[in-house]
Scaffold this active site. Structure first.
Site, mmCIF file in Angstrom:
data_model
loop_
_atom_site.group_PDB
_atom_site.id
_atom_site.type_symbol
_atom_site.label_atom_id
_atom_site.label_comp_id
_atom_site.label_asym_id
_atom_site.label_seq_id
_atom_site.Cartn_x
_atom_site.Cartn_y
_atom_site.Cartn_z
ATOM 1 N N ASP B 199 -20.262 15.148 -2.033
ATOM 2 C CA ASP B 199 -19.460 13.920 -2.029
ATOM 3 C C ASP B 199 -20.215 12.757 -2.688
ATOM 4 O OD1 ASP B 199 -17.147 12.432 -1.393
ATOM 5 O OD2 ASP B 199 -18.018 11.701 0.469
ATOM 6 N N SER B 223 -12.951 7.951 -1.322
ATOM 7 C CA SER B 223 -12.500 9.310 -1.631
ATOM 8 C C SER B 223 -11.118 9.550 -1.035
ATOM 9 C CB SER B 223 -13.465 10.346 -1.033
ATOM 10 O OG SER B 223 -14.770 10.117 -1.494
ATOM 11 N N GLN B 272 -12.486 15.994 -7.072
ATOM 12 C CA GLN B 272 -12.260 14.881 -6.150
ATOM 13 C C GLN B 272 -11.471 13.769 -6.826
ATOM 14 O OE1 GLN B 272 -15.407 11.913 -4.574
ATOM 15 N NE2 GLN B 272 -14.837 13.125 -2.793
#
Lengths: 292, 282
Positions: B199, B223, B272
């Protein structure tokens, strides 16, 4: 009804109760329901539970069981989040009391922001492509005729893959490209275009995982495991769009494929991702591939 | 936030509350919200605890729903979606204060042979090359990365600086990453630790074409979703190349696709989408 009208009819779900919908089935000669149909109907169920000023911008989904054409599919929508800017829905598609497919969708109230996009590759015009069903038939795909009939609404012009028709690319070892559009015009409702595209997006994407391998798809058990779409910009599914597909990896009887969707004027409108089972079929093993 | 592999493992060691119900602890942090990679990694661990060997996680898809609160633990509720012969599927809801903050679906497979191909690793300078930079102090402060000693991060460059322009891809970034100290050999911990680190830095590829960065704080970033496909075994505690391309930004969002290479092999792919919103002048 022409095939495009039949597809629009498939996307017109019956509301059973608040967030509970039912989708009808097309006539099909195939053993299990085409994944793009389940994905598109689930998307329509999700869309029907959010205000019309919110637009879907992504969906992530897993296929769990092969769908059965002989009974309708029920779509049960769960409201995961109702935010100011974003809304999230989860749709369970079920038959015979069992989930066959799960889809999570995110919706956004349109806003402005930074803008960039990948450049569209240089490719031949749709007229230079080959009819996909014909390509599948010549490639020895036993399901080509049945798929051609079922995908009657789709005009797919195959431009080539890594082994035939495309220039080699050092970075991408397994690629395929094609133009797609709905054969006849769709109503202007943007939800119909997004759903009709979602229906078409499951066509051939997994095939790009085999582009580099000299195998007959009929000798390979293939089944979509997951399906993901990110919608970047609005577009019409009944105008030509380029499906630029590449597979970064295959291993363990699975293959991953990505797709970028460009309109003819070079605008990147969607990015797609799909992992699928691509299992070499052993001599003597039976029948078409079955999802567990 | 964890300072080394031992603290990361402690964070990933969930308490079992009941069948299919787990609790993950927090670590002290100056960040106002829980790091997304922590929630993603704890969820993956929760799902994996309900699956027997020899099934191994090969993909996860997830949505972030609400910012996590670092002052209370996170509860992970696992739903069994499928127990098949070849594939097993679990869905995890992470919750706090009675509300879902994150939803993850994980697919597991029993190992089997099949077709093999992989994209080649791009030619890049190694992590110790003089042109490859550690995280700058400015970025560290913005990201509270002083607490991120669990990760070694070295930037090769982005399309804003350090990488040759590529007319096909306006948004690119390449980063070396690893867990800063040794993990146990079990592949499970490497996938979980990788998920934690995965991430980090991703949205930088989407920011690069716009002259914005984490450090300057000129954009609001969060995110929205996170997906990982594991291709081949690897070690999260040895350098891996995070090769990122952002195919698109529009509508206050940016998407990044990434390939993860180690020792010349493609070991994972990541996707993502994030909110990428210009901060209003105040």
């Amino acid at each position: 009804m022409n095939p495009t009208e039949e597809l629009v009819d498939l996307l017109d779900l019956e509301r059973l109760d608040g967030d509970l919908f039912r989708g009808k089935q097309p006539e099909s000669a195939r053993a299990r329901v085409y994944g793009g149909q389940v994905a598109a109907q689930a998307l329509m169920a999700g869309i029907r539970t959010v205000p019309t000023d919110f637009a879907v911008h992504s969906l992530h989904s897993y296929f769990l069981l092969g769908g059965d054409y002989s009974v309708p599919i029920v779509y049960d929508v769960e409201r995961i989040r109702d935010g100011r800017s974003f809304m999230t829905r989860r749709v369970v598609a079920r038959q015979h009391g069992r989930p066959i497919y799960y889809q999570t969708l995110n919706f956004q109230l349109p806003e402005d922001g930074y803008e960039h996009q990948d450049a569209m590759p240089e490719v031949g015009a749709p007229e230079t492509g080959f009819d996909l069903v014909e390509v599948m038939r010549k490639g020895g795909n036993d399901e080509a005729d049945a798929l051609g009939k079922e995908w009657g609404a789709l005009d797919v012009r195959w431009l080539g893959n890594t082994r035939f028709g495309l220039e080699p690319d050092d970075g991408h070892v397994s690629q395929a490209r094609m133009w797609i559009r709905l054969r006849e015009g769709l109503p202007d409702d943007p939800a119909i275009h997004v759903a009709a595209f979602t229906y078409a997006s499951d066509v051939s994407l997994l095939g790009s995982t085999l582009s580099v391998h000299d195998v007959n798809p009929s000798k390979t058990q293939m089944a979509s495991l997951d399906h993901t779409l990110w919608f970047h910009r609005p577009f019409r599914a009944d105008d030509w769009w380029l499906y630029d597909q590449w597979s970064p990896s295959a291993q363990g009887a699975r293959g991953l494929a990505f797709g970028r969707i460009f309109t003819a004027d070079g605008t990147l409108v969607v990015t797609a991702a799909q992992e699928g089972l691509i299992r070499p079929r052993r001599a003597g093993s039976e029948g078409p591939g079955v999802k567990e | 936030m964890p300072r080394d592999a031992a603290e990361l493992l402690a964070l990933l060691d969930l308490e079992k509350l009941d069948d299919d119900l787990f609790r993950g602890t927090q670590m002290p942090t100056s960040r106002p919200m829980v790091f997304g990679g922590q929630v993603a990694a704890q969820s993956l661990v929760a799902a994996s605890l309900t699956v027997d060997t020899p099934y191994v996680a090969h993909s996860l898809h997830s949505y972030f729903l609400q910012p996590g609160d670092p002052s209370v633990p996170t509860v992970y509720d696992v739903e069994n979606l499928r127990d098949g012969r070849s594939f097993v599927t679990r869905r995890v809801i992470a919750q706090q204060h009675g509300r879902p903050i994150y939803a993850q679906t994980v697919n597991f497979q029993k190992d089997e042979p099949g077709y093999e191909h992989e994209e080649p690793m791009p030619d890049v300078p190694g992590p110790d090359h003089e042109s490859v930079r550690p995280v700058s102090r400015r970025v560290q402060e913005e990201l509270h990365a002083d607490q991120w000693n669990v990760a070694d991060i070295r930037f090769i460059g982005s399309s804003a600086s350090g990488l040759e322009p590529d007319p096909r891809h306006p948004g690119r970034q390449q980063v070396w990453l690893r867990v800063s100290s040794a993990l146990p050999d079990d592949q499970f911990w490497h996938r979980a630790a990788f998920t934690y680190l995965s991430d980090m830095t991703l949205i930088g590829a989407a920011m690069a074409p716009h002259g914005i960065s984490f450090g300057r704080g000129d954009a609001f970033v969060a995110s929205l979703d996170h997906a990982v496909w594991f291709h081949r075994p690897f070690r999260a505690d040895q350098w891996w190349l995070y090769d990122q391309v952002s195919p698109s930004a529009s509508g206050g969002r940016g998407l990044t696709l990434a390939r993860v290479f180690q020792d010349g092999h493609l070991v994972a792919s990541v996707a993502q989408e994030a909110v990428l919103r210009p901060r209003k002048e105040s």
